[in-house]
Design a protein around this motif. Sequence first.
Motif, short mmCIF file in Angstrom:
data_model
loop_
_atom_site.label_atom_id
_atom_site.label_comp_id
_atom_site.label_asym_id
_atom_site.label_seq_id
_atom_site.Cartn_x
_atom_site.Cartn_y
_atom_site.Cartn_z
N SER A 250 -10.28 -5.51 -16.16
CA SER A 250 -9.11 -5.05 -15.41
C SER A 250 -7.89 -5.09 -16.33
CB SER A 250 -8.85 -5.95 -14.21
OG SER A 250 -9.92 -5.88 -13.31
N THR B 116 -4.48 -6.17 -17.58
CA THR B 116 -3.67 -7.37 -17.34
C THR B 116 -2.38 -7.38 -18.16
OG1 THR B 116 -4.84 -8.63 -19.03
CG2 THR B 116 -5.67 -8.80 -16.77
N MET C 165 -7.32 3.15 -12.74
CA MET C 165 -6.72 2.04 -13.44
C MET C 165 -5.77 2.58 -14.51
SD MET C 165 -9.62 -0.89 -13.95
CE MET C 165 -11.05 0.10 -14.33
N TYR D 205 -3.96 1.37 -18.06
CA TYR D 205 -3.94 0.37 -19.12
C TYR D 205 -2.67 0.54 -19.97
CZ TYR D 205 -8.80 -0.78 -18.20
OH TYR D 205 -9.97 -1.19 -17.61
#
Length: 68
Positions: free
Chosen positions: A58, A60, A1, A3
């Motif tokens: 998650s 966003t 992921m 960020y």
Amino acid sequence: MKYAVVIEKAEGNYSAYVPDLPGCVATGDTAQEAEANIADAIRFHLEGLREDGIDVPSPTSIVEYVAA
């Protein structure tokens, strides 16, 4: 992921935070150091969430540069 990270110039250093991970912050003497430190802070933050049984949010946030 991946960020989004915000790095801001402060009075004597740089500070960084992650909009999608409230409380995940870091500082550094340079922007590059703050970026490296926030990467460590993200890993540590996510590890803590997992250990506590909290769902990892998650990413966003969206980052864009706008010409003025």
